[in-house]
Design an enzyme around this catalytic site. Structure first.
Site, mmCIF file in Angstrom:
data_model
loop_
_atom_site.group_PDB
_atom_site.id
_atom_site.type_symbol
_atom_site.label_atom_id
_atom_site.label_comp_id
_atom_site.label_asym_id
_atom_site.label_seq_id
_atom_site.Cartn_x
_atom_site.Cartn_y
_atom_site.Cartn_z
ATOM 1 N N ASN A 138 -10.270 0.103 0.619
ATOM 2 C CA ASN A 138 -8.797 0.126 0.583
ATOM 3 C C ASN A 138 -8.342 -0.351 -0.795
ATOM 4 O O ASN A 138 -8.443 -1.530 -1.110
ATOM 5 C CB ASN A 138 -8.263 -0.786 1.691
ATOM 6 C CG ASN A 138 -6.749 -0.873 1.705
ATOM 7 O OD1 ASN A 138 -6.071 -0.402 0.790
ATOM 8 N ND2 ASN A 138 -6.203 -1.480 2.745
ATOM 9 N N HIS A 180 -2.841 6.882 3.297
ATOM 10 C CA HIS A 180 -3.379 5.638 2.749
ATOM 11 C C HIS A 180 -4.800 5.439 3.263
ATOM 12 O O HIS A 180 -5.072 5.595 4.457
ATOM 13 C CB HIS A 180 -2.480 4.470 3.157
ATOM 14 C CG HIS A 180 -3.042 3.149 2.752
ATOM 15 N ND1 HIS A 180 -3.625 2.934 1.521
ATOM 16 C CD2 HIS A 180 -3.133 1.967 3.426
ATOM 17 C CE1 HIS A 180 -4.034 1.687 1.452
ATOM 18 N NE2 HIS A 180 -3.762 1.083 2.589
ATOM 19 N N CYS A 188 0.818 -1.217 0.000
ATOM 20 C CA CYS A 188 0.000 0.000 0.000
ATOM 21 C C CYS A 188 0.848 1.262 0.000
ATOM 22 O O CYS A 188 0.331 2.350 -0.253
ATOM 23 C CB CYS A 188 -0.936 0.001 1.198
ATOM 24 S SG CYS A 188 -2.077 -1.378 1.176
HETATM 25 C C1 COA Z 1 -9.506 -5.020 10.089
HETATM 26 C C2 COA Z 1 -10.144 -4.169 11.164
HETATM 27 C C3 COA Z 1 -11.202 -3.249 10.544
HETATM 28 C C4 COA Z 1 -10.850 -5.099 12.160
HETATM 29 O O1 COA Z 1 -11.433 -4.330 13.185
HETATM 30 P P1 COA Z 1 -11.176 -4.752 14.700
HETATM 31 O O2 COA Z 1 -11.917 -3.789 15.524
HETATM 32 O O3 COA Z 1 -9.690 -4.847 14.908
HETATM 33 O O4 COA Z 1 -11.888 -6.152 14.753
HETATM 34 P P2 COA Z 1 -11.287 -7.577 15.206
HETATM 35 O O5 COA Z 1 -10.408 -8.128 14.140
HETATM 36 O O6 COA Z 1 -10.730 -7.442 16.585
HETATM 37 O O7 COA Z 1 -12.588 -8.425 15.290
HETATM 38 C C5 COA Z 1 -13.607 -8.123 16.244
HETATM 39 C C6 COA Z 1 -14.754 -9.089 16.050
HETATM 40 O O8 COA Z 1 -15.426 -8.765 14.817
HETATM 41 C C7 COA Z 1 -15.529 -9.935 14.007
HETATM 42 N N1 COA Z 1 -15.474 -9.543 12.607
HETATM 43 C C8 COA Z 1 -14.384 -9.451 11.794
HETATM 44 N N2 COA Z 1 -14.768 -9.031 10.585
HETATM 45 C C9 COA Z 1 -16.104 -8.865 10.630
HETATM 46 C C10 COA Z 1 -17.064 -8.443 9.692
HETATM 47 N N3 COA Z 1 -16.731 -8.093 8.428
HETATM 48 N N4 COA Z 1 -18.348 -8.370 10.064
HETATM 49 C C11 COA Z 1 -18.723 -8.684 11.328
HETATM 50 N N5 COA Z 1 -17.862 -9.094 12.259
HETATM 51 C C12 COA Z 1 -16.571 -9.191 11.912
HETATM 52 C C13 COA Z 1 -14.340 -10.787 14.427
HETATM 53 O O9 COA Z 1 -14.579 -12.144 14.103
HETATM 54 C C14 COA Z 1 -14.308 -10.548 15.903
HETATM 55 O O10 COA Z 1 -15.314 -11.348 16.498
HETATM 56 P P3 COA Z 1 -15.059 -12.024 17.942
HETATM 57 O O11 COA Z 1 -14.870 -10.870 18.882
HETATM 58 O O12 COA Z 1 -16.308 -12.802 18.151
HETATM 59 O O13 COA Z 1 -13.819 -12.836 17.784
HETATM 60 C C15 COA Z 1 -9.098 -3.309 11.917
HETATM 61 O O14 COA Z 1 -8.291 -4.157 12.735
HETATM 62 C C16 COA Z 1 -8.216 -2.533 10.992
HETATM 63 O O15 COA Z 1 -8.664 -1.683 10.256
HETATM 64 N N6 COA Z 1 -6.896 -2.777 11.045
HETATM 65 C C17 COA Z 1 -5.940 -2.067 10.217
HETATM 66 C C18 COA Z 1 -5.911 -2.706 8.875
HETATM 67 C C19 COA Z 1 -5.137 -1.872 7.881
HETATM 68 O O16 COA Z 1 -5.101 -0.667 7.947
HETATM 69 N N7 COA Z 1 -4.532 -2.536 6.963
HETATM 70 C C20 COA Z 1 -3.750 -1.863 5.976
HETATM 71 C C21 COA Z 1 -3.219 -2.897 5.115
HETATM 72 S S1 COA Z 1 -2.396 -2.103 3.852
#
Ligand code: COA
Length: 311
Positions: free
Chosen positions: A267, A237, A110
């Protein structure tokens, strides 16, 4: 010395909504909006990365008023392209009638576009080309695991392009800050021999982005001789609205227009910064010549950013 001379952007027509995703995996609109800010993303049906890149690049070239023969370098930043050789940059050059430029693809996840922008800036400063065409283009939908709800809701397709020219002001494109942290190389992945699939440790990346990147972004400002409070625009980003807002808050740039294209585009990896920038410029939300921070980060974990003067 150098400047971003013109911009272009392109996204495929098909829009995928959160409600449509909810019919494919166990998710819902509220979860996606609250955790990511994303409402929609564009998905390519047939178009390849080279097609998306050519569409954005053609617009940038037309907006610049330059002839194809004047372009001395073409770089396509991408991590999702299926085709490797000839490079996507060579395909773009062929389609736009750019006869003899150096053409290559660059993969820095990214952070690809801002890395490529710095590469083009250095090329032009060194006198190895007068004008360079820099493109971020991704078809993330092709490397998405559509059964993984934690990542398939995040990604989208698109392309953005910029022309870098030699005839700019001294601070048209500021010094780059760039680097990587190999100790967390596995936190964002696009791996697999023949069919790579996107994967990541979302919370690791979220914490990293919201705690460690603001000081690096400030360094880009410092190197450009611009106080963060003087920024007229912040284009980070477009991974997650909460990350974007956190970075903007930490930078303390009260007057800056903050790009939030993630809401409509998801993204789009290396395409996200030039897409968001091109749209802000098209809507004339930032005055010409005003300082804008570009800052991309992602798999690697890697980052690259610079302050530019708004084209
Ligand atoms: C990916 C992201 C949105 C996830 O959000 P989060 O608040 O960290 O969520 P988690 O991964 O802790 O998951 C929380 C819960 O939601 C659930 N969940 C994950 N995706 C889900 C979805 N699309 N819909 C509903 N629930 C979902 C998980 O299974 C988890 O359930 P549990 O508590 O029963 O285990 C967040 O971590 C993020 O944005 N990270 C940065 C990613 C990024 O910038 N990447 C750049 C790459 S270039």
């Amino acid at each position: 010395m150098t400047r971003i001379h013109a911009l272009g952007h392109y996204q495929p027509e098909q829009v995928l909504t959160n409600d449509e995703l909810a019919t494919m995996v166990d998710t819902d609109d509220t979860w996606i909006r609250q955790r990511t800010g994303i409402a929609t993303r564009h998905i390519a049906k047939e178009e390849s990365v080279a097609d998306l890149a050519t569409a954005a690049a053609g617009k940038a070239l037309a907006a610049s008023g330059l002839a194809p023969e004047q372009i001395g370098q073409v770089i396509v930043a991408t991590c999702s392209a299926r085709d490797r050789v000839p490079s996507n940059a060579a395909r773009v050059a062929g389609r736009l009638g750019i006869p003899d430029a150096v053409t290559f693809d660059l993969n820095n996840g990214c952070a690809g576009f801002t890395t490529a922008l710095a590469t083009a800036d250095h090329t032009v400063r060194a006198g190895a080309a007068s004008h360079a065409l820099v493109i971020g283009a991704e078809r993330m939908s092709e490397v998405t695991d559509w059964t993984d709800r934690s990542s398939c809701v995040l990604l989208g397709d698109g392309a953005g392009a910029a022309i870098v020219s030699h005839d700019g002001p001294a601070d048209g494109i500021g010094p780059v800050v760039w680097g990587s942290d190999p100790s967390r190389a596995g936190a964002v992945r696009l791996e697999g021999a023949w069919q790579p699939r996107f994967g990541q440790e979302g919370q690791t990346v979220f914490r990293w982005a919201t705690t460690e990147l603001a000081p690096i972004a400030r360094l880009a400002c410092e190197r450009a001789g611009v106080a963060p409070s003087e920024l007229a625009g912040i284009v980070t980003h477009q991974a997650n609205l909460r990350i974007i807002e956190s970075l903007a808050r930490q930078l303390k740039a009260p007057d800056a227009v903050v790009a939030t294209d993630v809401v409509h585009s998801g993204n789009t990896s290396a395409a996200s910064v030039p897409l968001a920038l091109a749209k802000l410029v098209e809507r004339r939300e930032i005055p010409i010549g005003a300082p804008v921070l570009l800052f991309a980060f992602g798999g690697g974990l890697a980052w690259a950013g610079q302050v530019i003067r708004c084209p």
